[in-house]
Structures are given as structure tokens and as C-alpha cells.
Design a protein around this motif. Structure first.
Motif, mmCIF file in Angstrom:
data_model
loop_
_atom_site.group_PDB
_atom_site.id
_atom_site.type_symbol
_atom_site.label_atom_id
_atom_site.label_comp_id
_atom_site.label_asym_id
_atom_site.label_seq_id
_atom_site.Cartn_x
_atom_site.Cartn_y
_atom_site.Cartn_z
ATOM 1 N N GLY A 7 0.772 -1.323 -0.162
ATOM 2 C CA GLY A 7 0.041 0.237 0.043
ATOM 3 C C GLY A 7 0.869 1.592 0.309
ATOM 4 O O GLY A 7 0.675 1.803 0.565
ATOM 5 N N SER A 8 2.070 1.113 -0.212
ATOM 6 C CA SER A 8 3.296 2.116 -0.786
ATOM 7 C C SER A 8 2.207 3.728 -1.115
ATOM 8 O O SER A 8 3.618 4.647 -1.351
ATOM 9 N N SER A 9 1.990 3.410 -2.376
ATOM 10 C CA SER A 9 1.557 4.376 -3.184
ATOM 11 C C SER A 9 0.104 5.297 -2.538
ATOM 12 O O SER A 9 -0.358 6.276 -2.502
ATOM 13 N N GLY A 10 -0.576 4.909 -1.130
ATOM 14 C CA GLY A 10 -1.624 5.204 -0.905
ATOM 15 C C GLY A 10 -1.169 6.186 0.286
ATOM 16 O O GLY A 10 -0.075 7.320 0.430
ATOM 17 N N TRP A 11 -2.269 6.975 1.155
ATOM 18 C CA TRP A 11 -2.299 7.892 1.923
ATOM 19 C C TRP A 11 -1.726 7.686 3.491
ATOM 20 O O TRP A 11 -0.621 8.525 3.423
ATOM 21 N N LEU A 12 -2.080 6.412 3.354
ATOM 22 C CA LEU A 12 -0.574 5.827 5.110
ATOM 23 C C LEU A 12 0.498 5.643 4.148
ATOM 24 O O LEU A 12 1.733 6.742 4.967
ATOM 25 N N LEU A 169 -3.025 -3.270 14.099
ATOM 26 C CA LEU A 169 -3.340 -2.142 14.232
ATOM 27 C C LEU A 169 -5.200 -2.189 13.864
ATOM 28 O O LEU A 169 -5.281 -1.000 12.443
ATOM 29 N N ARG A 170 -5.896 -2.176 15.069
ATOM 30 C CA ARG A 170 -7.289 -1.813 14.272
ATOM 31 C C ARG A 170 -7.436 0.654 14.225
ATOM 32 O O ARG A 170 -7.361 0.804 15.499
ATOM 33 N N THR A 171 -6.746 0.675 13.166
ATOM 34 C CA THR A 171 -6.735 2.092 13.035
ATOM 35 C C THR A 171 -8.273 3.309 13.055
ATOM 36 O O THR A 171 -8.367 2.268 12.435
ATOM 37 N N ALA A 172 -8.254 4.136 13.419
ATOM 38 C CA ALA A 172 -9.469 5.281 13.570
ATOM 39 C C ALA A 172 -9.304 5.429 12.176
ATOM 40 O O ALA A 172 -8.397 5.677 11.285
ATOM 41 N N ARG A 173 -10.239 6.505 11.932
ATOM 42 C CA ARG A 173 -9.852 7.288 11.010
ATOM 43 C C ARG A 173 -9.465 7.969 10.306
ATOM 44 O O ARG A 173 -8.801 8.862 11.311
ATOM 45 N N PHE A 174 -8.543 8.342 9.565
ATOM 46 C CA PHE A 174 -7.726 9.441 9.578
ATOM 47 C C PHE A 174 -7.384 9.990 8.211
ATOM 48 O O PHE A 174 -6.201 10.059 7.202
ATOM 49 N N PHE A 175 -8.576 9.599 6.743
ATOM 50 C CA PHE A 175 -8.427 9.359 5.637
ATOM 51 C C PHE A 175 -9.310 11.216 6.004
ATOM 52 O O PHE A 175 -9.395 11.727 6.667
ATOM 53 N N PRO A 176 -8.752 11.890 4.755
ATOM 54 C CA PRO A 176 -8.647 13.167 4.582
ATOM 55 C C PRO A 176 -10.312 13.890 3.635
ATOM 56 O O PRO A 176 -10.774 14.892 4.113
ATOM 57 N N GLU A 177 -10.659 12.806 3.120
ATOM 58 C CA GLU A 177 -11.824 13.500 2.482
ATOM 59 C C GLU A 177 -13.210 13.121 3.245
ATOM 60 O O GLU A 177 -12.977 12.047 4.726
ATOM 61 N N ASP A 189 -15.569 20.987 7.191
ATOM 62 C CA ASP A 189 -15.128 19.829 7.268
ATOM 63 C C ASP A 189 -14.290 19.895 8.591
ATOM 64 O O ASP A 189 -13.379 18.548 9.272
ATOM 65 N N ALA A 190 -13.198 21.094 8.484
ATOM 66 C CA ALA A 190 -12.376 21.367 9.726
ATOM 67 C C ALA A 190 -13.271 20.990 10.355
ATOM 68 O O ALA A 190 -12.494 20.471 12.105
ATOM 69 N N ASN A 191 -14.343 21.532 10.880
ATOM 70 C CA ASN A 191 -15.157 21.493 12.408
ATOM 71 C C ASN A 191 -15.431 20.003 12.704
ATOM 72 O O ASN A 191 -14.847 19.363 14.068
ATOM 73 N N THR A 192 -16.011 19.074 11.251
ATOM 74 C CA THR A 192 -16.429 17.518 11.431
ATOM 75 C C THR A 192 -15.314 16.838 12.054
ATOM 76 O O THR A 192 -15.335 16.565 12.927
ATOM 77 N N LYS A 193 -13.699 17.226 11.325
ATOM 78 C CA LYS A 193 -12.632 16.290 11.667
ATOM 79 C C LYS A 193 -12.040 17.089 13.311
ATOM 80 O O LYS A 193 -12.357 15.785 13.741
ATOM 81 N N ALA A 194 -12.582 18.229 13.782
ATOM 82 C CA ALA A 194 -12.436 18.384 15.046
ATOM 83 C C ALA A 194 -12.578 17.224 16.165
ATOM 84 O O ALA A 194 -12.261 16.740 17.190
ATOM 85 N N ASN A 195 -13.974 17.587 15.484
ATOM 86 C CA ASN A 195 -14.792 17.089 17.067
ATOM 87 C C ASN A 195 -14.537 15.686 16.903
ATOM 88 O O ASN A 195 -14.550 14.344 17.634
ATOM 89 N N ARG A 201 -11.021 9.485 15.195
ATOM 90 C CA ARG A 201 -10.149 10.006 14.471
ATOM 91 C C ARG A 201 -8.215 9.834 14.861
ATOM 92 O O ARG A 201 -8.465 10.198 16.306
ATOM 93 N N LEU A 202 -7.557 10.127 13.998
ATOM 94 C CA LEU A 202 -5.940 10.162 14.509
ATOM 95 C C LEU A 202 -5.731 11.102 12.772
ATOM 96 O O LEU A 202 -6.325 11.157 11.546
ATOM 97 N N THR A 203 -3.747 11.884 13.142
ATOM 98 C CA THR A 203 -3.899 12.080 12.055
ATOM 99 C C THR A 203 -2.742 11.172 11.573
ATOM 100 O O THR A 203 -2.620 10.348 12.105
ATOM 101 N N VAL A 204 -2.830 11.251 10.173
ATOM 102 C CA VAL A 204 -1.764 10.506 9.496
ATOM 103 C C VAL A 204 -0.390 10.496 10.063
ATOM 104 O O VAL A 204 -0.065 8.946 9.907
ATOM 105 N N GLU A 205 -0.036 11.086 10.736
ATOM 106 C CA GLU A 205 1.069 11.470 10.802
ATOM 107 C C GLU A 205 1.218 10.273 11.662
ATOM 108 O O GLU A 205 2.020 9.523 12.369
ATOM 109 N N ASP A 206 0.188 10.059 13.101
ATOM 110 C CA ASP A 206 0.221 9.097 14.312
ATOM 111 C C ASP A 206 -0.105 7.825 14.269
ATOM 112 O O ASP A 206 0.466 7.513 14.307
ATOM 113 N N ALA A 207 -1.211 7.788 12.228
ATOM 114 C CA ALA A 207 -1.007 6.258 12.245
ATOM 115 C C ALA A 207 0.222 5.926 12.092
ATOM 116 O O ALA A 207 0.271 5.165 12.286
#
Ligand SMILES: NC(=O)c1ccc[n+]([C@@H]2O[C@H](COP(=O)([O-])OP(=O)(O)OC[C@H]3O[C@@H](n4cnc5c(N)ncnc54)[C@H](O)[C@@H]3O)[C@@H](O)[C@H]2O)c1
Length: 304
Positions: A7-12, A169-177, A189-195, A201-207
Motif C-alpha cells: 500500500g506504499s502508494s496510498g495515503w498512509l 493495528l485497528r486504526t480509526a479514521r485518518f482519511f482526509p475526505e 469539514d475541519a469542524n467535523t474532523k476536530a470533533n 479519528r487520528l492524524t495520518v502522521e500519528d497513524a
């Protein structure tokens, strides 16, 4: 270490490959989609390719993140999910055992823990939010979850039968969309992600960093499954009130949030139906996400 990253070409993958390299690892990316992080363009469903890639490159560790995932449900058949997510995982596990690989990290998903009953409960007036830990018995509601849970079982079996150290690793959502209209705040969308950072949720960096921690700890852990999500301020005792009046619970945890949200024109979800508890990862993996809801509030405060 020589690490095979699927999955090296993906978001994570695009966040994780440079991080691994920075730490001194040699990364061999495998993905059907070409990218700067992908050296082997191909599918994990191609068993010969997988066996060859692992043995010929002297692979010492596998991080398996390549998958069809939730948004793919609309574009692919059930059988595609089984071929990629289940058979593909089996190919990698078999290749790991055949080549004496000593570390295997599998990117799973918290989504598999959401049964139809939990989903329906949210729409149909559940009396309390679901408090989700690794102890619960998942009943996935879609092919994505079924294929990921099956892959987790294959990981467990390979540990049992061959002693392969595997961390799931059962990761929660980190997708940007944006996703999940039941929750989304239309205006922002920023409000949704903050909530969402409060409970799902987590950031992709934390994932990416969670995968680094799992890679390091796999041999000493043997086999384990961890929920990876930003630290939640909620407690199991909050679950009834989270359904009835989530903003009141959040205000209790973060007294400054109503003022900062009001200034920004943001709103809190009126109701929260689930909380992913990442405390096992803190206790056994020694991993805690760096970014959480408190950081959002700090950023909002700094905007003044
Ligand atoms: N994004 C999220 O919020 C989220 C949440 C939980 C779990 N996950 C999991 O994290 C992993 C990475 O997700 P992502 O968000 O980076 O998704 P992504 O779609 O950006 O990346 C997945 C990658 O897997 C590759 N892939 C697809 N079929 C493959 C195959 N047959 N062989 C090898 N690679 C294949 C894709 O080409 C893609 O590059 C996935 O396993 C996903 O299930 C993601």
C-alpha cells in the motif's frame, strides 16, 4: 531493517515510507499503483510475486497496509475484497514464514467493530454510546469489515502455528475526505474532523508513527491487537450522556471549548454514539497519538 511496505502508494503509505527511511530502514514498497514510494508495482493477490519479493529482497519485516478499503465498497465486488484483503494477507503471511521474517504489522480498522446494531442504535435512539475496546467480539456489518477481521484471524493463526510475531493495528479514521453524513457538520469539514478527534479519528502522521512503534515492539509482543485513535477525554461513565447531550460532556472535559468554538462559528455533535478506547495501545505498545482535541483548542486559541 529491510521492510516490505504494502500500500506504499496510498495515503498512509506515502506518509509511512519516508518516516521509515528517516529512521534508517530500507523500504521496499509494493502497490499496483506506481508512485515514488513504490519499487514493486504489483498486487499482494499475486502469490508468486509476493513470495519472490520477500525472499529475493531479504525482507526482515512486513508492514501490510495495502487493501481495498471502505470507499472501495461502491466500486468493487465482495470477491475483490476477499482476493485482496484476505488472500493477499495470507500470501504475505506465508511469505513471511517461508523467509523467516520476524516482524509483521497489519493495518486493520476500527470499522470492523461497528455492527449493524451499533449503527442502527445511533439512528434509532440508543440509550448510551458504545464503549469499544479490543475485548469486544466484532460483528462487522460490511464486506470491508468482514475481510479485515478474516485477515486479523489469519494473522493470529500464523502466530499460533508458526510463532510469527504480528501486531494488528485497528486504526480509526485518518482519511482526509469527508464521510459519514450522520455526523458531518455541513458547513465545515475541519469542524467535523476536530470533533471526531474526541472519539474516532487520528492524524495520518500519528497513524504512521503507530506502525513504527508496532514494528519495534512486534518481537516482544508476539501477537496483539490495538485500537489506534487519538486519546479520548471520555470515560465509560459518560456513555449515556454522550448520546443525550454530547456538548455538555465535552464542556466538562474542556471548559474553554464553548468559547473557542463559538468564536470560530463551529459546533459540537449533539450526540456521540461510540468511543474507541486506545488505552491498551498506551499500556502495552507504549503508543499514544501526539495530536488530540486539546491541540485543536490550542490552535483555535492561538488564532485570536
Ligand atoms: N484511511 C483511513 O481512515 C483508514 C482507517 C482505518 C484503516 N485504514 C486502513 O489503512 C490502510 C491504508 O489506507 P489508506 O487510507 O492509505 O488507503 P489508500 O487507498 O490511500 O491506500 C491503500 C493502498 O493499497 C493499495 N492496494 C490496493 N489493492 C492492492 C493490492 N492488491 N496489492 C497491494 N496494494 C494494494 C492501493 O493501490 C493504495 O495505494 C488500509 O489497509 C486501510 O484499510 C484506513
Amino acid at each position: 531493517m529491510r521492510v516490505l511496505l504494502t500500500g506504499s502508494s496510498g495515503w498512509l503509505g506515502s506518509a509511512l515510507a519516508p518516516r521509515l527511511r528517516h529512521l534508517g530502514h530500507e523500504v521496499i514498497g509494493l502497490d499496483p499503483v506506481p508512485s515514488a514510494e513504490t519499487q514493486v508495482v504489483g498486487s499482494i493477490a499475486d502469490r508468486d510475486l509476493v513470495l519472490r519479493t520477500v525472499s529475493e529482497n531479504g525482507i526482515e519485516a512486513i508492514i501490510h497496509s495495502g487493501a481495498l478499503h471502505k470507499p472501495d465498497i461502491e466500486r468493487y465486488q465482495n470477491t475483490d475484497f476477499i482476493v485482496t484483503n484476505v488472500q493477499g494477507t495470507l500470501n504475505l503471511l506465508d511469505a513471511a514464514v517461508a523467509s523467516g521474517v520476524q516482524r509483521f504489522v497489519f493495518t486493520s480498522t476500527t470499522s470492523l467493530m461497528i455492527s449493524q446494531a451499533i449503527r442502527d442504535g445511533f439512528k434509532g435512539g440508543a440509550r448510551k454510546a458504545a464503549w469499544l475496546t479490543e475485548e469486544m467480539s466484532p460483528e462487522p456489518r460490511n464486506i470491508y469489515g468482514v475481510s479485515k477481521l478474516s485477515a486479523e484471524h489469519l494473522c493470529r493463526l500464523h502466530h499460533l502455528q508458526h510463532g510469527l510475531p504480528v501486531v494488528v493495528l485497528r486504526t480509526a479514521r485518518f482519511f482526509p475526505e469527508a464521510d459519514d453524513l450522520a455526523y458531518a457538520i455541513e458547513q465545515s469539514d475541519a469542524n467535523t474532523k476536530a470533533n471526531e478527534l474526541l472519539f474516532r479519528r487520528l492524524t495520518v502522521e500519528d497513524a504512521a508513527e503507530a506502525h513504527v512503534a508496532a514494528l519495534e515492539k512486534a518481537p516482544s509482543l508476539g501477537f496483539d491487537i490495538f485500537i489506534i485513535s487519538a486519546p479520548t477525554p471520555f470515560r465509560p461513565d459518560d456513555c449515556a450522556e454522550l448520546i443525550a447531550d454530547a456538548p455538555a460532556v465535552v464542556a466538562r472535559c474542556f471548559p474553554d471549548y464553548p468559547r473557542l468554538y463559538a468564536r470560530k462559528g463551529w459546533t459540537m455533535f449533539s450526540s456521540i454514539d461510540r468511543v474507541y478506547d486506545p488505552s491498551r495501545a498506551r499500556e502495552r505498545l507504549g503508543f499514544v497519538c501526539k495530536t488530540g482535541f486539546a491541540d485543536v483548542l490550542r490552535a483555535l486559541e492561538a488564532e485570536a
